[in-house]
Write a protein that holds these residues in place. Structure first.
Motif, mmCIF file in Angstrom:
data_model
loop_
_atom_site.group_PDB
_atom_site.id
_atom_site.type_symbol
_atom_site.label_atom_id
_atom_site.label_comp_id
_atom_site.label_asym_id
_atom_site.label_seq_id
_atom_site.Cartn_x
_atom_site.Cartn_y
_atom_site.Cartn_z
ATOM 1 N N ALA A 177 0.827 -1.204 0.000
ATOM 2 C CA ALA A 177 0.000 0.000 0.000
ATOM 3 C C ALA A 177 0.865 1.260 0.000
ATOM 4 C CB ALA A 177 -0.937 -0.004 1.206
ATOM 5 N N ALA A 208 2.662 1.602 -3.340
ATOM 6 C CA ALA A 208 1.775 2.146 -4.370
ATOM 7 C C ALA A 208 1.696 3.663 -4.264
ATOM 8 C CB ALA A 208 0.382 1.523 -4.247
ATOM 9 N N SER A 209 1.593 4.169 -3.034
ATOM 10 C CA SER A 209 1.533 5.612 -2.833
ATOM 11 C C SER A 209 2.841 6.280 -3.262
ATOM 12 C CB SER A 209 1.228 5.934 -1.369
ATOM 13 O OG SER A 209 1.083 7.319 -1.180
ATOM 14 N N GLY A 266 2.791 6.568 -6.899
ATOM 15 C CA GLY A 266 1.869 7.620 -7.312
ATOM 16 C C GLY A 266 2.521 8.992 -7.250
ATOM 17 N N ARG A 322 -0.057 0.940 -9.820
ATOM 18 C CA ARG A 322 -1.269 0.116 -9.934
ATOM 19 C C ARG A 322 -0.956 -1.359 -9.711
ATOM 20 N NH1 ARG A 322 -3.956 3.293 -15.151
ATOM 21 N NH2 ARG A 322 -4.763 5.062 -13.918
ATOM 22 N N TRP A 334 -0.707 -1.828 -6.018
ATOM 23 C CA TRP A 334 -2.035 -1.830 -5.398
ATOM 24 C C TRP A 334 -2.756 -3.158 -5.653
ATOM 25 C CZ3 TRP A 334 -3.767 0.919 -1.622
ATOM 26 C CH2 TRP A 334 -5.121 0.872 -1.295
ATOM 27 N N ARG A 389 -0.383 9.953 2.170
ATOM 28 C CA ARG A 389 -0.420 8.579 1.646
ATOM 29 C C ARG A 389 -1.599 8.415 0.681
ATOM 30 N NH1 ARG A 389 1.054 4.459 6.654
ATOM 31 N NH2 ARG A 389 2.741 5.689 7.563
ATOM 32 N N ILE A 440 -2.102 7.409 -3.668
ATOM 33 C CA ILE A 440 -3.030 6.429 -4.247
ATOM 34 C C ILE A 440 -3.983 7.129 -5.212
ATOM 35 C CG2 ILE A 440 -4.782 4.692 -3.716
ATOM 36 C CD1 ILE A 440 -1.983 3.994 -2.726
ATOM 37 N N ALA A 492 -8.253 5.981 -5.655
ATOM 38 C CA ALA A 492 -8.914 6.377 -4.408
ATOM 39 C C ALA A 492 -9.913 7.482 -4.707
ATOM 40 C CB ALA A 492 -7.889 6.860 -3.392
#
Length: 587
Positions: free
Chosen positions: A527, A530-531, A534, A543, A546, A576, A580, A586
């Motif tokens: 997680a 992934a952030s 991003g 992606r 995620w 964070r 995402i 998100a």
């Protein structure tokens, strides 16, 4: 025909190189080059321009610069060392980029844009002699800058160097030598070399019954816990020293891997109501025994045996105990052997870090408390199991699990205020109850009682991150990793979280990849990764990370974590979420 005249001029020459360049490149070539490029653009080039300097040439891991003034050269060097240390503070200590710098004032030969001659050679020799993060200058430079720059100048004496006919007197800029050390060093942040260092290996179970392993491990852990209370000792954590259980490696290899001078090893043989404990303290520097003994006793005397072993180790290491340390160390064991046996069984279960282990640990602690209602450590361990249920989502009623853990921690401390483990668990409970300032006070008390508490340091790092002090968090993690060099992969998550909070997304991503190499099924790592991607604009990789979150934890919820994670400043969590969101994942 006349010979071409050699052009000369007087200049201040600064020579710099990267400490451990080959090692850094071998570990992470692309990352090291990227960080060096960033340092040059953001730190070095602007500093050189501010002080009217000139980059003469770059030489792989080094650089040569020219200034018209010694004061400008020294001031520029001081700024570079300070800013590089700050820039690299988010990086683990063994991976940081650090510079050695040498400065000389002398005559140089000019050849186009290049310069050479003794003036340059002396600067290069000073740079080679300098300690990492330090600035060494020549007598000529020292005479020019003394009382003109806000820094101490300390003579290190004269030394003969290669290709220089005369010895050169070396001076060190004192503030520059301190730049790489953390500010406001508390006792536990001090370098371990200043303390006597020791690792206690898991004692061998000689009972002929594998089910008795918990007992021999428990004796070893009790000794670690006792020694961790001594301020003059640097004691390696159970997690790291137990890695060598049943391992064929030599004591010297263990000592080198764990960074200690002394290693304690031993064995336990339990038969009926009798127990035999042997122990030997080995000086890894010589391979000789600093102390050894054997104890044949009734089981009811096991606490006395542990006290005697601790006393003998302290005496052999010539450690001075304060009266308070003596009172805390000796004669404070539980009165009931059966209760202690149940406690050892339960503690072994907690270290499994599983739901079943937690259930078993709570059952054992309930039995301990039934036998001995004044067994403070049992309340603390039971509290820890309840809080683990809350953190890991194992509790049917999470709020009740956390409240129970907090209450049990309070009861443990009420029974024994000097129980470091009680204050540690209280700190965990208060942090997850969103009371970070009280949590910090609790963990500081834990560390004061047990300066070698690796768990205490890791908790403090976590609190520092949640309260918006990521730089301090990274410093604390460095101190923790010296006590637990074979640290668990969760420590890398904590480090990445602090790096992320500093917006060092590329660095955090690399740390998370290291964690995932050790545990490829960690949803929290995916997680945060992934952030990171991003924020870095690496959409496809983000992606993909995620998707791994969904694979490893299909019920993963951003909203649940927003409510649960105890950030003092909500914006730190939203950073964070923003990463995402940039992936289009998100709301």
């Amino acid at each position: 025909m006349t010979a071409e005249r050699v052009q000369r001029r007087l200049a201040a020459i600064l020579a710099a190189d990267v400490v451990g360049y080959s090692r850094l490149m071998e570990a992470d070539e692309a990352g090291t080059l990227a960080r060096l490029k960033t340092l040059r653009v953001d730190v070095i080039d602007p500093a050189v321009a501010r002080h009217s300097g000139r980059m003469v040439k770059l030489m792989g891991d080094g650089a040569l610069l020219e200034f018209a003034s010694a004061v400008e050269a020294v001031t520029c060097a001081m700024e570079i060392q300070k800013q590089v240390a700050e820039f690299e503070r988010a990086v683990p200590a063994d991976a940081r980029i650090r510079f050695r710098i040498g400065i000389n004032v002398g005559d140089v030969i000019v050849d186009g844009d290049d310069i050479y001659g003794d003036g340059v050679n002396v600067a290069a020799r000073l740079q080679a002699l300098a300690q990492p993060g330090c600035i060494y200058i020549s007598r000529a430079a020292a005479d020019q800058v003394r009382d003109k720059v806000p820094v101490g100048i300390e003579s290190l004496g004269s030394q003969s160097v290669k290709n220089i006919a005369r010895p050169i007197e070396i001076f060190c800029l004192v503030d520059a030598a301190a730049q790489d050390r953390p500010a406001a060093a508390a006792p536990d942040r001090a370098e371990p070399a200043k303390k006597t260092s020791i690792a206690v290996l898991a004692f061998n179970n000689m009972s002929g019954d594998a089910d008795q392993e918990y007992f021999s491990d428990g004796i070893s852990e009790d000794i670690i816990t006792d020694l961790a209370r001594v301020a003059e000792l640097h004691v390696i954590s159970r997690n790291s020293s137990f890695v060598y259980k049943n391992s064929p490696v030599s004591i010297r290899q263990v000592a080198e891997a764990l960074g200690v001078r002394y290693v304690l090893e031993g064995s336990v043989r339990k038969a009926g109501n009798r127990v035999r404990v042997t122990a030997q303290l080995i000086d890894a520097a010589t391979g000789g025994h600093a102390w050894a003994d054997r104890f044949d006793r009734d089981m009811t005397d096991i606490f006395t045996v542990q006290d005697e072993i601790t006393q003998q180790i302290v005496a052999a290491l010539k450690v001075r105990l304060t009266r308070t340390e003596t009172d805390r160390l000796f004669g404070r064991h539980p009165a009931n052997v059966t209760a202690h046996d149940c406690f050892l069984r339960g503690r072994e279960q907690v270290w499994l870090h599983t739901r079943t282990g937690n259930i078993n640990a709570r059952a054992q602690m309930a039995r301990v408390i039934e036998i001995d209602p004044a067994f403070a450590a049992a309340y603390a361990l039971s509290a820890f199991a309840h809080i683990n249920d809350y953190i890991n989502g194992w509790a049917a009623n999470p709020a009740e699990a956390l409240a129970t853990g907090l209450d049990l921690a309070r009861r443990a401390i009420a029974m024994d205020e000097s129980l470091a483990e009680g204050h540690f668990v209280m700190g965990v409970a208060l942090l997850w109850s969103r009371r970070p300032d009280e949590a910090m006070a609790a963990v500081e008390r834990c560390i004061a009682l047990a300066p070698s508490s690796a768990e205490g340091l890791l908790l403090r790092a976590h609190i520092e991150m949640f309260t918006g002090r990521p730089t301090r968090s990274i410093e604390t993690i460095d101190a923790y990793m010296r006590l637990d060099p074979v640290y668990p992969e969760i420590a890398l998550q904590f480090l990445a979280e602090a790096q992320f909070q500093l917006r060092r997304f590329d660095m955090a991503a690399e740390t998370l990849r290291r964690r995932l190499e050790r545990n490829p099924d960690a949803p929290t790592a995916y997680a945060l990764l992934a952030s990171c991607y991003g924020h870095l604009g690496r959409i496809d990789q983000g992606r993909s990370a995620w998707a791994q979150v969904q694979r490893t934890d299909p019920g993963f919820s951003i909203e649940r974590r927003r409510k649960m994670l105890p950030f003092k400043n909500p914006a730190d969590f939203e950073l964070r979420v923003e990463g995402i969101r940039r992936l289009g994942l998100a709301d």
